[in-house]
Scaffold this active site. Structure first.
Site, PDB file in Angstrom:
ATOM      1  N   GLU A 162      18.554  36.666  63.196  1.00  0.00           N
ATOM      2  CA  GLU A 162      17.580  37.766  63.778  1.00  0.00           C
ATOM      3  C   GLU A 162      16.500  37.159  64.678  1.00  0.00           C
ATOM      4  OE1 GLU A 162      16.698  40.126  60.627  1.00  0.00           O
ATOM      5  OE2 GLU A 162      18.923  40.435  60.002  1.00  0.00           O
ATOM      6  N   GLU A 267      28.004  41.210  57.173  1.00  0.00           N
ATOM      7  CA  GLU A 267      27.166  42.143  56.555  1.00  0.00           C
ATOM      8  C   GLU A 267      27.712  43.678  57.270  1.00  0.00           C
ATOM      9  OE1 GLU A 267      23.104  41.701  57.436  1.00  0.00           O
ATOM     10  OE2 GLU A 267      23.295  39.339  57.276  1.00  0.00           O
TER      11      GLU A 267
HETATM   12  O1  9MR Z   1      20.707  43.190  51.359  1.00  0.00           O
HETATM   13  C1  9MR Z   1      19.329  42.371  51.373  1.00  0.00           C
HETATM   14  C2  9MR Z   1      18.263  43.141  50.374  1.00  0.00           C
HETATM   15  O2  9MR Z   1      18.730  43.113  49.042  1.00  0.00           O
HETATM   16  C3  9MR Z   1      17.002  42.621  50.713  1.00  0.00           C
HETATM   17  O3  9MR Z   1      16.041  43.588  49.970  1.00  0.00           O
HETATM   18  C4  9MR Z   1      16.663  42.755  52.284  1.00  0.00           C
HETATM   19  C5  9MR Z   1      15.389  42.212  52.563  1.00  0.00           C
HETATM   20  O4  9MR Z   1      15.208  42.063  54.027  1.00  0.00           O
HETATM   21  O5  9MR Z   1      17.879  41.777  52.794  1.00  0.00           O
HETATM   22  C6  9MR Z   1      18.796  42.439  52.706  1.00  0.00           C
HETATM   23  O6  9MR Z   1      19.655  41.690  53.341  1.00  0.00           O
HETATM   24  C7  9MR Z   1      19.384  41.636  54.929  1.00  0.00           C
HETATM   25  C8  9MR Z   1      20.190  40.265  55.505  1.00  0.00           C
HETATM   26  O7  9MR Z   1      19.707  39.308  54.978  1.00  0.00           O
HETATM   27  C9  9MR Z   1      20.148  40.103  56.829  1.00  0.00           C
HETATM   28  N1  9MR Z   1      20.404  41.056  57.586  1.00  0.00           N
HETATM   29  C10 9MR Z   1      19.945  42.636  57.246  1.00  0.00           C
HETATM   30  C11 9MR Z   1      20.291  42.843  55.765  1.00  0.00           C
HETATM   31  C12 9MR Z   1      19.904  44.192  55.390  1.00  0.00           C
HETATM   32  O8  9MR Z   1      18.530  44.162  55.338  1.00  0.00           O
END
Ligand code: 9MR
Length: 377
Positions: A162, A267
Protein backbone atom coordinates in the site's frame (compact mmCIF):
# COMPACT_ATOMS: atom_id res chain seq x y z
CA UNK A 1 11.85 -34.48 -11.87
CA UNK A 2 9.60 -33.79 -14.88
CA UNK A 3 8.44 -37.37 -14.78
CA UNK A 4 7.63 -36.94 -11.09
CA UNK A 5 5.73 -33.74 -11.74
CA UNK A 6 3.67 -35.36 -14.49
CA UNK A 7 2.90 -38.31 -12.23
CA UNK A 8 1.84 -36.16 -9.28
CA UNK A 9 -0.33 -33.98 -11.55
CA UNK A 10 -1.91 -37.13 -12.83
CA UNK A 11 -2.63 -38.25 -9.28
CA UNK A 12 -4.22 -34.93 -8.37
CA UNK A 13 -6.45 -35.18 -11.41
CA UNK A 14 -7.47 -38.70 -10.55
CA UNK A 15 -8.54 -37.52 -7.10
CA UNK A 16 -10.34 -34.50 -8.57
CA UNK A 17 -12.10 -36.62 -11.18
CA UNK A 18 -13.26 -38.94 -8.43
CA UNK A 19 -14.53 -35.96 -6.46
CA UNK A 20 -16.44 -34.61 -9.45
CA UNK A 21 -18.12 -37.94 -10.10
CA UNK A 22 -19.05 -38.46 -6.48
CA UNK A 23 -20.26 -34.94 -5.74
CA UNK A 24 -23.46 -33.42 -7.10
CA UNK A 25 -24.81 -29.93 -6.43
CA UNK A 26 -26.90 -30.78 -3.38
CA UNK A 27 -24.09 -32.83 -1.87
CA UNK A 28 -21.57 -30.02 -1.80
CA UNK A 29 -21.50 -30.14 2.01
CA UNK A 30 -20.24 -33.72 1.76
CA UNK A 31 -17.09 -33.36 -0.34
CA UNK A 32 -14.57 -36.15 0.03
CA UNK A 33 -12.63 -35.43 3.21
CA UNK A 34 -9.37 -34.24 1.69
CA UNK A 35 -10.36 -32.74 -1.66
CA UNK A 36 -11.03 -29.02 -1.85
CA UNK A 37 -10.69 -25.94 -4.02
CA UNK A 38 -6.90 -26.21 -3.91
CA UNK A 39 -7.09 -29.54 -5.75
CA UNK A 40 -9.56 -28.38 -8.39
CA UNK A 41 -7.45 -25.32 -9.11
CA UNK A 42 -4.05 -26.99 -8.77
CA UNK A 43 -3.34 -26.79 -12.51
CA UNK A 44 -4.16 -23.05 -12.55
CA UNK A 45 -3.02 -21.30 -9.38
CA UNK A 46 -2.65 -21.62 -5.62
CA UNK A 47 -5.74 -21.12 -3.48
CA UNK A 48 -4.86 -19.27 -0.30
CA UNK A 49 -6.43 -17.98 2.89
CA UNK A 50 -5.50 -15.45 5.52
CA UNK A 51 -5.38 -17.18 8.91
CA UNK A 52 -5.97 -15.44 12.21
CA UNK A 53 -4.06 -16.30 15.36
CA UNK A 54 -6.53 -18.91 16.63
CA UNK A 55 -6.39 -20.70 13.30
CA UNK A 56 -2.60 -20.56 13.14
CA UNK A 57 -2.24 -22.00 16.63
CA UNK A 58 -4.90 -24.66 16.03
CA UNK A 59 -7.28 -23.32 18.71
CA UNK A 60 -10.04 -23.06 16.10
CA UNK A 61 -10.35 -26.84 16.20
CA UNK A 62 -13.59 -26.83 14.20
CA UNK A 63 -11.83 -25.14 11.25
CA UNK A 64 -8.56 -27.02 11.02
CA UNK A 65 -9.76 -29.77 8.66
CA UNK A 66 -11.38 -27.24 6.38
CA UNK A 67 -8.17 -25.19 6.26
CA UNK A 68 -6.11 -28.27 5.41
CA UNK A 69 -8.58 -29.37 2.74
CA UNK A 70 -9.30 -26.12 0.91
CA UNK A 71 -6.11 -24.06 0.80
CA UNK A 72 -2.53 -24.64 -0.26
CA UNK A 73 -1.19 -21.18 0.59
CA UNK A 74 -1.42 -19.57 4.03
CA UNK A 75 -0.94 -15.92 4.98
CA UNK A 76 -0.94 -14.60 8.54
CA UNK A 77 -3.81 -12.09 8.65
CA UNK A 78 -1.98 -9.98 11.23
CA UNK A 79 0.85 -11.82 12.96
CA UNK A 80 3.68 -11.01 10.55
CA UNK A 81 3.01 -7.26 10.48
CA UNK A 82 5.72 -5.14 12.07
CA UNK A 83 3.79 -4.19 15.24
CA UNK A 84 3.46 -7.90 16.07
CA UNK A 85 6.64 -9.45 14.70
CA UNK A 86 9.06 -6.59 15.52
CA UNK A 87 7.42 -4.43 18.18
CA UNK A 88 10.57 -2.72 19.43
CA UNK A 89 14.09 -2.36 18.11
CA UNK A 90 15.57 -5.45 19.74
CA UNK A 91 12.44 -7.51 20.13
CA UNK A 92 11.11 -9.99 17.60
CA UNK A 93 8.09 -12.26 18.16
CA UNK A 94 8.46 -15.36 16.04
CA UNK A 95 6.24 -17.71 18.07
CA UNK A 96 3.05 -17.35 16.03
CA UNK A 97 4.79 -16.99 12.63
CA UNK A 98 6.82 -20.14 13.39
CA UNK A 99 3.54 -21.96 14.10
CA UNK A 100 2.20 -20.81 10.74
CA UNK A 101 5.16 -22.49 9.03
CA UNK A 102 4.69 -25.67 11.09
CA UNK A 103 1.01 -25.82 10.14
CA UNK A 104 1.76 -25.17 6.48
CA UNK A 105 4.50 -27.78 6.39
CA UNK A 106 2.26 -30.33 8.11
CA UNK A 107 -0.49 -29.69 5.55
CA UNK A 108 1.79 -29.42 2.51
CA UNK A 109 0.81 -25.76 2.00
CA UNK A 110 2.99 -22.80 1.08
CA UNK A 111 3.39 -19.62 3.12
CA UNK A 112 2.99 -16.12 1.72
CA UNK A 113 4.54 -13.46 3.98
CA UNK A 114 2.50 -10.34 4.76
CA UNK A 115 4.17 -7.86 5.02
CA UNK A 116 7.69 -6.46 5.35
CA UNK A 117 7.15 -2.74 4.75
CA UNK A 118 3.76 -1.12 5.48
CA UNK A 119 2.80 2.25 6.94
CA UNK A 120 -0.08 0.71 8.94
CA UNK A 121 0.13 -1.63 11.95
CA UNK A 122 3.67 -0.29 12.06
CA UNK A 123 5.74 -0.54 15.24
CA UNK A 124 5.98 2.72 17.06
CA UNK A 125 9.77 2.86 17.08
CA UNK A 126 9.84 2.75 13.26
CA UNK A 127 7.06 5.33 12.98
CA UNK A 128 9.12 7.74 15.03
CA UNK A 129 12.38 7.52 13.03
CA UNK A 130 13.45 10.81 11.43
CA UNK A 131 17.07 10.20 10.47
CA UNK A 132 17.74 8.63 7.01
CA UNK A 133 20.72 6.53 8.16
CA UNK A 134 18.75 5.20 11.09
CA UNK A 135 15.83 4.37 8.81
CA UNK A 136 18.10 2.57 6.32
CA UNK A 137 19.72 0.57 9.12
CA UNK A 138 16.34 -0.27 10.65
CA UNK A 139 14.90 -1.50 7.34
CA UNK A 140 18.06 -3.54 6.82
CA UNK A 141 17.80 -5.18 10.26
CA UNK A 142 14.05 -5.70 9.93
CA UNK A 143 14.18 -7.34 6.51
CA UNK A 144 17.38 -9.32 7.11
CA UNK A 145 16.10 -10.74 10.37
CA UNK A 146 12.57 -11.62 9.24
CA UNK A 147 13.09 -12.60 5.60
CA UNK A 148 16.41 -14.25 6.58
CA UNK A 149 14.72 -16.42 9.22
CA UNK A 150 12.27 -17.91 6.73
CA UNK A 151 14.58 -17.99 3.72
CA UNK A 152 14.11 -21.16 1.72
CA UNK A 153 10.88 -21.99 3.59
CA UNK A 154 8.65 -19.16 2.42
CA UNK A 155 7.14 -19.08 -1.06
CA UNK A 156 6.66 -15.33 -1.45
CA UNK A 157 6.59 -11.99 0.35
CA UNK A 158 4.59 -8.80 0.19
CA UNK A 159 7.74 -6.72 0.37
CA UNK A 160 5.93 -3.39 0.21
CA UNK A 161 2.25 -2.93 0.95
CA UNK A 162 0.00 0.00 0.00
CA UNK A 163 2.59 2.60 -1.04
CA UNK A 164 0.41 4.31 -3.66
CA UNK A 165 -2.55 6.67 -3.16
CA UNK A 166 -5.80 6.62 -5.14
CA UNK A 167 -4.58 9.42 -7.41
CA UNK A 168 -1.42 7.49 -8.29
CA UNK A 169 0.98 9.52 -6.19
CA UNK A 170 3.28 7.88 -3.67
CA UNK A 171 1.90 7.75 -0.12
CA UNK A 172 3.67 10.07 2.29
CA UNK A 173 4.46 7.30 4.74
CA UNK A 174 7.27 7.62 7.25
CA UNK A 175 9.46 5.60 4.85
CA UNK A 176 8.78 8.06 2.05
CA UNK A 177 9.21 11.12 4.27
CA UNK A 178 12.58 9.96 5.58
CA UNK A 179 14.11 8.24 2.52
CA UNK A 180 12.09 9.48 -0.45
CA UNK A 181 11.08 6.96 -3.08
CA UNK A 182 14.44 5.17 -2.79
CA UNK A 183 12.99 3.18 0.10
CA UNK A 184 11.06 1.10 -2.43
CA UNK A 185 14.10 -0.17 -4.34
CA UNK A 186 15.97 -0.58 -1.07
CA UNK A 187 13.22 -2.80 0.36
CA UNK A 188 13.19 -5.07 -2.71
CA UNK A 189 17.00 -5.25 -2.80
CA UNK A 190 17.16 -6.16 0.88
CA UNK A 191 14.47 -8.82 0.54
CA UNK A 192 16.20 -10.38 -2.50
CA UNK A 193 19.50 -10.50 -0.64
CA UNK A 194 17.94 -11.99 2.50
CA UNK A 195 16.04 -14.65 0.54
CA UNK A 196 17.04 -15.11 -3.10
CA UNK A 197 14.45 -17.86 -3.62
CA UNK A 198 11.23 -16.15 -2.48
CA UNK A 199 9.00 -14.37 -4.99
CA UNK A 200 8.81 -10.69 -4.13
CA UNK A 201 5.52 -8.80 -4.52
CA UNK A 202 4.15 -5.29 -4.36
CA UNK A 203 0.62 -5.49 -2.86
CA UNK A 204 -2.15 -2.87 -2.75
CA UNK A 205 -5.92 -2.27 -2.71
CA UNK A 206 -8.18 -0.42 -5.21
CA UNK A 207 -5.84 -1.65 -7.94
CA UNK A 208 -8.50 -1.44 -10.65
CA UNK A 209 -8.89 2.36 -10.59
CA UNK A 210 -7.17 3.95 -13.56
CA UNK A 211 -5.24 6.69 -11.76
CA UNK A 212 -3.94 4.33 -9.10
CA UNK A 213 -3.11 1.68 -11.68
CA UNK A 214 -1.02 4.12 -13.64
CA UNK A 215 0.76 5.19 -10.45
CA UNK A 216 1.53 1.59 -9.50
CA UNK A 217 2.82 0.84 -13.01
CA UNK A 218 5.05 3.93 -12.89
CA UNK A 219 6.39 2.90 -9.50
CA UNK A 220 7.06 -0.73 -10.47
CA UNK A 221 8.82 0.36 -13.69
CA UNK A 222 11.10 2.53 -11.63
CA UNK A 223 11.92 -0.30 -9.24
CA UNK A 224 12.71 -2.49 -12.27
CA UNK A 225 14.82 0.24 -13.91
CA UNK A 226 16.78 0.53 -10.68
CA UNK A 227 17.72 -3.10 -11.15
CA UNK A 228 15.78 -4.55 -8.22
CA UNK A 229 14.09 -7.94 -8.37
CA UNK A 230 10.30 -7.65 -8.27
CA UNK A 231 8.46 -10.83 -9.21
CA UNK A 232 4.83 -9.95 -8.79
CA UNK A 233 1.99 -7.58 -8.12
CA UNK A 234 -0.68 -8.43 -5.59
CA UNK A 235 -4.13 -7.05 -6.33
CA UNK A 236 -6.01 -6.95 -3.05
CA UNK A 237 -9.55 -7.88 -3.99
CA UNK A 238 -11.73 -6.23 -1.36
CA UNK A 239 -14.55 -5.97 -3.85
CA UNK A 240 -18.33 -5.52 -3.94
CA UNK A 241 -21.20 -7.29 -5.71
CA UNK A 242 -21.20 -4.86 -8.63
CA UNK A 243 -17.85 -3.14 -8.46
CA UNK A 244 -15.24 -3.20 -9.83
CA UNK A 245 -16.55 -4.43 -13.17
CA UNK A 246 -15.10 -7.53 -14.79
CA UNK A 247 -13.71 -5.30 -17.53
CA UNK A 248 -11.87 -3.16 -14.99
CA UNK A 249 -10.46 -6.25 -13.31
CA UNK A 250 -9.37 -7.78 -16.62
CA UNK A 251 -7.77 -4.58 -17.90
CA UNK A 252 -5.84 -4.28 -14.67
CA UNK A 253 -4.62 -7.88 -14.71
CA UNK A 254 -3.40 -7.41 -18.29
CA UNK A 255 -1.75 -4.04 -17.72
CA UNK A 256 0.10 -5.18 -14.61
CA UNK A 257 1.14 -8.44 -16.24
CA UNK A 258 2.57 -6.45 -19.17
CA UNK A 259 5.32 -5.38 -16.75
CA UNK A 260 6.56 -8.96 -16.93
CA UNK A 261 5.50 -9.84 -13.38
CA UNK A 262 3.18 -12.47 -11.91
CA UNK A 263 -0.25 -11.43 -10.69
CA UNK A 264 -1.61 -12.60 -7.35
CA UNK A 265 -5.23 -11.94 -6.43
CA UNK A 266 -4.80 -11.26 -2.74
CA UNK A 267 -7.21 -10.49 0.07
CA UNK A 268 -10.31 -11.60 -1.84
CA UNK A 269 -13.70 -10.94 -0.25
CA UNK A 270 -16.98 -9.63 -1.66
CA UNK A 271 -18.90 -7.15 0.48
CA UNK A 272 -22.68 -7.72 0.17
CA UNK A 273 -23.81 -4.83 2.39
CA UNK A 274 -24.83 -1.31 1.44
CA UNK A 275 -21.76 0.79 0.92
CA UNK A 276 -21.90 3.98 2.98
CA UNK A 277 -20.23 6.93 1.28
CA UNK A 278 -19.01 4.60 -1.46
CA UNK A 279 -15.99 3.37 0.40
CA UNK A 280 -13.78 1.26 -1.83
CA UNK A 281 -10.66 -0.75 -1.12
CA UNK A 282 -9.28 -0.90 2.39
CA UNK A 283 -8.40 2.58 3.56
CA UNK A 284 -9.03 2.06 7.25
CA UNK A 285 -9.29 5.82 7.75
CA UNK A 286 -12.72 5.62 6.06
CA UNK A 287 -15.35 4.59 8.62
CA UNK A 288 -19.09 5.18 8.96
CA UNK A 289 -21.66 4.98 11.80
CA UNK A 290 -23.74 1.84 12.41
CA UNK A 291 -27.48 1.95 11.65
CA UNK A 292 -30.19 -0.67 10.82
CA UNK A 293 -30.38 0.62 7.28
CA UNK A 294 -26.77 -0.23 6.54
CA UNK A 295 -26.86 -3.53 8.47
CA UNK A 296 -29.85 -5.19 6.77
CA UNK A 297 -28.97 -8.91 7.10
CA UNK A 298 -28.44 -9.23 10.85
CA UNK A 299 -30.79 -12.21 10.98
CA UNK A 300 -29.40 -14.04 7.96
CA UNK A 301 -28.50 -13.69 4.30
CA UNK A 302 -31.56 -13.53 1.98
CA UNK A 303 -31.45 -16.21 -0.72
CA UNK A 304 -31.45 -13.57 -3.48
CA UNK A 305 -28.24 -12.04 -2.10
CA UNK A 306 -26.69 -15.46 -1.51
CA UNK A 307 -27.31 -16.15 -5.19
CA UNK A 308 -25.97 -12.79 -6.33
CA UNK A 309 -22.81 -13.49 -4.33
CA UNK A 310 -22.49 -16.93 -5.94
CA UNK A 311 -22.83 -15.41 -9.43
CA UNK A 312 -20.26 -12.75 -8.65
CA UNK A 313 -17.76 -15.35 -7.40
CA UNK A 314 -18.45 -17.51 -10.45
CA UNK A 315 -17.84 -14.58 -12.80
CA UNK A 316 -14.57 -13.56 -11.22
CA UNK A 317 -13.24 -17.12 -11.07
CA UNK A 318 -14.09 -17.58 -14.75
CA UNK A 319 -11.99 -14.50 -15.41
CA UNK A 320 -9.15 -15.76 -13.20
CA UNK A 321 -9.25 -19.10 -14.98
CA UNK A 322 -9.13 -17.35 -18.36
CA UNK A 323 -5.92 -15.65 -17.23
CA UNK A 324 -4.47 -18.61 -15.35
CA UNK A 325 -1.16 -18.20 -17.19
CA UNK A 326 -0.74 -14.77 -15.56
CA UNK A 327 -2.11 -15.56 -12.10
CA UNK A 328 0.00 -17.33 -9.48
CA UNK A 329 -2.36 -17.36 -6.51
CA UNK A 330 -5.84 -16.40 -5.35
CA UNK A 331 -6.04 -15.78 -1.61
CA UNK A 332 -9.26 -15.27 0.36
CA UNK A 333 -9.03 -12.76 3.20
CA UNK A 334 -10.38 -15.05 5.89
CA UNK A 335 -11.91 -18.51 6.12
CA UNK A 336 -15.55 -18.05 7.15
CA UNK A 337 -17.96 -15.10 7.24
CA UNK A 338 -17.67 -14.84 11.02
CA UNK A 339 -13.89 -14.34 10.80
CA UNK A 340 -13.98 -11.55 8.25
CA UNK A 341 -12.66 -8.05 8.93
CA UNK A 342 -15.58 -6.95 6.73
CA UNK A 343 -17.92 -7.28 9.74
CA UNK A 344 -16.14 -4.21 11.10
CA UNK A 345 -15.26 -2.18 8.03
CA UNK A 346 -16.17 0.44 6.99
CA UNK A 347 -18.78 0.24 9.76
CA UNK A 348 -18.11 -1.51 13.06
CA UNK A 349 -20.44 -4.29 14.21
CA UNK A 350 -22.27 -5.28 11.02
CA UNK A 351 -23.10 -8.81 9.87
CA UNK A 352 -21.42 -9.35 6.51
CA UNK A 353 -21.18 -12.43 4.28
CA UNK A 354 -18.12 -11.92 2.04
CA UNK A 355 -16.53 -15.39 1.94
CA UNK A 356 -17.28 -18.91 0.65
CA UNK A 357 -18.02 -20.49 4.05
CA UNK A 358 -20.80 -19.46 6.44
CA UNK A 359 -20.44 -18.86 10.17
CA UNK A 360 -20.77 -22.61 10.78
CA UNK A 361 -18.03 -23.42 8.25
CA UNK A 362 -20.56 -24.80 5.77
CA UNK A 363 -19.85 -24.08 2.09
CA UNK A 364 -22.21 -21.48 0.64
CA UNK A 365 -23.65 -21.47 -2.86
CA UNK A 366 -20.68 -19.29 -3.84
CA UNK A 367 -18.33 -22.15 -2.92
CA UNK A 368 -20.19 -24.48 -5.21
CA UNK A 369 -20.10 -21.97 -8.08
CA UNK A 370 -16.35 -21.46 -7.72
CA UNK A 371 -15.90 -25.21 -7.79
CA UNK A 372 -18.28 -25.51 -10.71
CA UNK A 373 -16.11 -23.22 -12.85
CA UNK A 374 -13.55 -26.03 -12.73
CA UNK A 375 -15.63 -29.16 -12.42
CA UNK A 376 -18.45 -28.24 -14.82
CA UNK A 377 -20.79 -30.19 -12.47
O1 9MR B 1 -7.75 -8.28 8.26
C1 9MR B 1 -6.90 -7.41 8.98
C2 9MR B 1 -7.60 -6.94 10.23
O2 9MR B 1 -7.76 -8.02 11.14
C3 9MR B 1 -6.80 -5.82 10.89
O3 9MR B 1 -7.54 -5.30 11.96
C4 9MR B 1 -6.52 -4.74 9.86
C5 9MR B 1 -5.74 -3.60 10.43
O4 9MR B 1 -5.34 -2.71 9.44
O5 9MR B 1 -5.79 -5.30 8.78
C6 9MR B 1 -6.55 -6.23 8.09
O6 9MR B 1 -5.85 -6.68 6.95
C7 9MR B 1 -5.50 -5.67 6.00
C8 9MR B 1 -4.27 -6.16 5.28
O7 9MR B 1 -3.25 -6.44 6.20
C9 9MR B 1 -3.78 -5.15 4.26
N1 9MR B 1 -4.83 -4.79 3.34
C10 9MR B 1 -6.08 -4.38 3.93
C11 9MR B 1 -6.56 -5.45 4.92
C12 9MR B 1 -7.90 -5.04 5.49
O8 9MR B 1 -7.77 -3.87 6.26
Amino acid sequence: MNWFRTQSHGLIWLIVAFAIISCSEDKVGELPADVGLKDYYAPEFLIGAALNRRQITGESTEQMDLIAREYNSYTAENDMKSMHIHPSRDEYNFDVPDKLFELAEKNGAKVHGHTLIWHSQLSRFIREIEDPDEMRQTLTDHINTIAGRYAGRIDSWDVVNEAVEGDGSLRESVFYKVLGEDYLTLAFDLAAAADPTADLYYNDYSMTGEAKRNGVIRMVKKIQENGAKIDGIGMQAHWHLETPTLEEIETSILEYAALGVKIAITELDIDVLPNPRNVSGADIGQRAELSDEINPYKEGLPESVNEALARRYEDIFRLFKKHEDLISRVTFWGVNDGNSWKNNFPVRGRTNYPLLFDRNNKPKKAYHQVLQVKSGV
